[in-house]
Motif scaffolding. Structure first.
Motif, PDB file in Angstrom:
ATOM      1  N   ALA A  26      41.518  48.165  28.714  1.00 41.47           N
ATOM      2  CA  ALA A  26      41.177  46.821  29.179  1.00 41.47           C
ATOM      3  C   ALA A  26      41.121  45.813  28.041  1.00 41.47           C
ATOM      4  O   ALA A  26      41.445  44.629  28.228  1.00 41.47           O
ATOM      5  N   ILE A 262      50.776  38.988  33.036  1.00 41.02           N
ATOM      6  CA  ILE A 262      49.513  38.966  33.765  1.00 41.02           C
ATOM      7  C   ILE A 262      49.375  37.718  34.634  1.00 41.02           C
ATOM      8  O   ILE A 262      48.742  37.731  35.679  1.00 41.02           O
ATOM      9  N   SER A 304      46.498  43.959  29.857  1.00 41.47           N
ATOM     10  CA  SER A 304      45.800  43.090  30.807  1.00 41.47           C
ATOM     11  C   SER A 304      45.637  41.666  30.304  1.00 41.47           C
ATOM     12  O   SER A 304      45.525  40.730  31.107  1.00 41.47           O
TER      13      SER A 304
END
Length: 826
Positions: A26, A262, A304
């Motif tokens: 993440a 993203i 991400s």
């Protein structure tokens, strides 16, 4: 603590890194990727592999972050399990047993207690289903996950054929889509499904077959890749009649993967061109390129935060790329060459395995890190990816003992008239790489079959010799000569050319002290003095050509070992010039340990590879392991340890200083200590090995083969008597035999049978022999015991023979007692 014992095979590297899409953590600090049956955690900042998470019993086929805890990772495998990991600590949290092969894995934030997976459909071949797997809650670590709900039949096995969209298409959920051949299927939860089709017929050079699909992260847009290199962007797909799509086209061949950024403002695509294409604002006019990535792009993954992306390539490499399309770093695994022609060689400097890599390159592969250290361009020509084009490739490699010199052979793919080059490379300490020293065009008139260095430290640089063997029926000795240049550079030139009866030279090796050179010529092994290049002795073992040869080391330096392509392993004594022992074994790999007396022989028989470890001075091996590997072992090598192994030195002294690694079609394995086993190897009777016995040996081999086909058990008797003339011819080394004219009369007379009539006493003796039948029957148990012992020995060598019944043995005894002397009168 596990006590040291027998060995097991452990996969230690070489697995494909492209078994599934890689995943960024993440915070984008870590990259998680699949390596065979392991999952690895790679630090993007330090470029180190931090964790190696193993526990699956088969290949890992998919990994996904836990959408409810980004510090956890799901993985699925062909072993039928789904594992939940704490990837920062590298420990498994839960294992869910599904009970069927899992081919792809998907996780959704809205599905709290379940994941989606692709499994084979029961009872149907090459048919797959998308199912929802309920993850059972429980206190234990091993849980059941066999509650499956079929979502859709007929899906593709690749994870690139299924994509999940955002949760705005319906009030109650999300949608996912499937591409297969010419169909794009949209499945809306709680709504009707939509199916869009494209004609798969090739029109105007196009091919509309779907290859991959992704969903836009913010909008109702779907991107699909196709076999003709086109990319289609689908919109308004809620209406079956009003849907639209636009086309982007740059790739000349199949689009292998797609990925949205993203925010969805950029679309990345990759294919066989080894170029990463970045599309802006869904326009064909606005695109950027990152070329020369080395090999076709298999998968594309985005972080991400959108700052990084990674591409997985068909050459077993992962490239990490910045958002501005600048190459950052790469993770290079073992490159699977089409054919490992160089063999498996150990670099003495780095202890890395050296073998074929990219076309024309030599890769140095680290076993400790499971990564490529560096690649050396040997051919130094641009490789053209075109079928049927004859190009030069690397075929032979040899290192000097200290790793300061490297010899390579490259040849074209022409069979009849190959273009050969022998290159000598010197290791430059300043640049920490090899530099080309000498290039020799056409060192032999035909293919080079083998080469080796003689490198003796105590004798200085003058002792460094390179020997090459070729199909032109000669071996050549290459030595260093000082250049006339004032700088005093050295180069290599041919010093001696040897041959033997115009036979093809196939293998070569030096003894441990460098005083002897062994060169095999088809069925014969010749031994030469490395100072005068005089032929000292010859050995042969009919029938069959010599496949591998090596000298014994340390206390076994007086022996030379050879393996034939007819399935014999032979040991000759250099002092007596005679065969010490032989065994019938189909040896495909013969590898001596450079730090001990032990030699490893790997055989291939009945679709299994077996390992035999022995010392040349002992006919029985010290270790045998049947079914070492299901695949055929192609190559093997002993790699010296950094520190000697202490725990296993008593039971397995051959693994004390070195580790045995071997290469199969799929991966690299090694042997490690675990449990306790013990085996024995029965050794075949030694056979005559002089050139004259070559003719007789072929006849004996054919006779033995016929007896085996008939189910007869042949027991060789070492006490069998023969005439002195026959013994003289068959057991005396060829180079010390007297002239043929001297032995001819004696030999012919020994084959003659005197013509005599039987006397009355001889007839009476035959009658008495019939009365001795009871005494013959008393020996029946001894004969049966001997046959059982011999059969057990043959079974150890992989041979099975049928045992004669008692009635058949009696019939044979009657036949032996019959008088056949009347034949001599014919």
């Amino acid at each position: 603590m596990v006590a040291p014992g027998a060995l097991r095979v452990v996969r230690c590297g070489g697995s494909a890194l492209r078994g599934a899409r890689a995943v960024f953590s993440a915070d984008s600090k870590y990259l998680l990727y699949v390596s065979g049956d392991f999952v690895k955690v790679y630090s993007v900042n330090t470029e180190e592999t931090l964790r190696l998470m193993g526990g699956h019993a088969d290949l890992v086929t998919g990994i996904q972050l836990n959408p409810h805890n980004h510090m956890q990772l799901y993985s699925c495998s062909l072993d039928g399990t789904i594992k939940l990991w704490d990837f920062m600590d590298g420990i498994p949290i839960k294992t869910f047993t599904v009970g069927t092969k899992l081919l792809a894995l998907y996780t959704l934030a809205s599905a709290e207690d379940s994941v989606f997976a692709v499994i084979p459909k029961k009872g149907e071949r090459d048919t797959f289903q998308l199912v929802s797997v309920t993850l059972t809650k429980g206190a234990g670590q091993d849980l059941e996950g066999k509650e499956l709900s079929v979502v859709l039949d007929g899906v593709g096995a690749s994870m690139k054929h299924i994509a999940f969209g955002r949760e705005v298409c319906s009030p109650s959920g999300f949608f996912f889509l499937l591409c297969s051949v010419g169909w794009l299927v949209l499945v809306f939860f709680s709504q009707m499904n939509c199916i869009f089709s494209l004609s798969t017929t090739k029109t105007k050079g196009g091919d509309n077959r779907f290859s991959c699909v992704v969903c836009h992260p913010k909008e109702d847009c779907i991107a699909t890749g196709h076999a003709d290199g086109k990319i289609r962007l689908w919109r308004n797909f809620h209406d079956k009649k009003e849907y639209t799509y636009s086309t982007l086209h740059w790739h000349h061949d199949i689009v292998m993967d797609l990925a949205f950024s993203i925010e969805g403002t950029r679309l990345l695509s990759g294919g066989v061109e080894s170029v990463l294409v970045q599309w802006h604002n869904e326009s064909s006019c606005q695109k950027d390129f990152l070329p020369r990535l080395g090999s076709p792009i298999e998968y594309i993954s985005m972080s991400s935060d959108g700052d990084l992306c990674c591409t997985l390539h068909t050459d077993n490499r992962i490239s990490i790329i910045n958002s501005n399309l600048r190459f950052s770093r790469s993770i290079q695994g073992l490159i699977k060459s089409r054919d490992v022609k160089t063999g498996l060689v150990v670099d003495p400097r780095t202890k890395a395995l050296v073998l074929n890599g990219e076309p024309g390159h030599l890769q140095f592969y680290s076993l400790q890190s499971d990564q490529q250290l560096f690649s050396l361009d040997i051919v130094q020509r641009q490789y053209i990816h075109q079928a049927g084009l004859k190009q030069s490739d690397l075929v032979k490699v040899a290192f000097s003992a200290q790793g300061t010199w490297l010899a390579t052979v490259e040849e074209s793919e022409e069979v009849t008239d190959p273009e050969l080059q022998l290159k000598l490379w010197f290791y430059n300490e300043e640049i920490q790489s090899f530099e080309l020293n000498t290039r020799i065009n056409t060192p032999h008139d035909n293919h080079i079959t083998d080469m080796c260095f003689r490198d003796m430290d105590e004798l200085g640089d003058d002792s460094l010799i390179l020997v090459t063997t070729g199909r032109d029926c000669v071996f050549k000795v290459w030595v260093m000569v000082e250049d006339t240049d004032p700088e005093g550079d050295v180069s290599w030139s041919c010093d001696f050319v040897g041959s033997y009866h115009n036979y093809q030279a196939t293998n070569c090796c030096f003894s441990e002290d460098g005083s002897l050179l062994a060169v095999s010529f088809e069925e014969t092994v010749t031994v030469w003095d490395s100072l005068t290049w005089d032929l000292k002795c010859t050995f042969c073992h009919p029938p069959g050509n010599i496949r591998n040869i090596c000298f014994g080391r340390l206390t076994c330096s007086k022996y030379i070992i050879g393996a034939t392509d007819y399935g014999f392993l032979c040991c000759w004594n250099l002092l007596t010039c005679a065969l010490e022992w032989s065994a019938q074994l189909n040896v495909v790999v013969l590898q001596p340990d450079p730090l001990s007396e032990y030699i490893a022989a790997i055989s291939w028989l009945s679709k299994e590879s077996s390992l035999f470890v022995f010392k040349p001075n002992e006919p029985l091996p010290v270790y045998i392991q049947r079914n070492l590997c299901k695949d055929k072992i192609l190559l093997a090598a002993f790699v010296p340890r950094d520190e000697p192994e202490i725990t296993s030195s008593e039971k397995y002294p051959w693994l004390r200083k070195s580790q045995l690694f071997f290469l199969t079609d799929t991966q690299i394995c090694e042997t490690k200590i675990l449990l306790t086993f013990f085996f024995k190897l029965a050794v075949e009777e030694s056979l005559p090995v002089t050139p004259f016995s070559l003719l007789l040996g072929k006849h004996r081999h054919q006779q033995a083969q016929e007896d085996t086909d008939l189910g007869k058990l042949v027991v060789h008797n070492k006490q069998k008597q023969a005439s002195p003339a026959v013994k003289e011819l068959l057991h005396t080394p060829a180079h010390v035999l007297p002239s043929a004219s001297f032995l001819c009369t004696i030999f012919i007379n020994s084959l003659l049978i005197s013509k005599e009539k039987k006397s009355a006493e001889e007839v009476a003796d035959e009658v008495e022999m019939e009365s001795e039948k009871a005494e013959d029957d008393s020996d029946e148990e001894d004969i049966t015991a001997m046959e059982q012992e011999d059969t057990s020995h043959m079974e150890l060598l992989g041979e099975m023979t049928c045992k004669l019944s008692k009635s058949q043995e009696k019939e044979l005894r009657k036949i032996r007692k019959m008088d056949y002397s009347w034949i001599s009168a014919l």
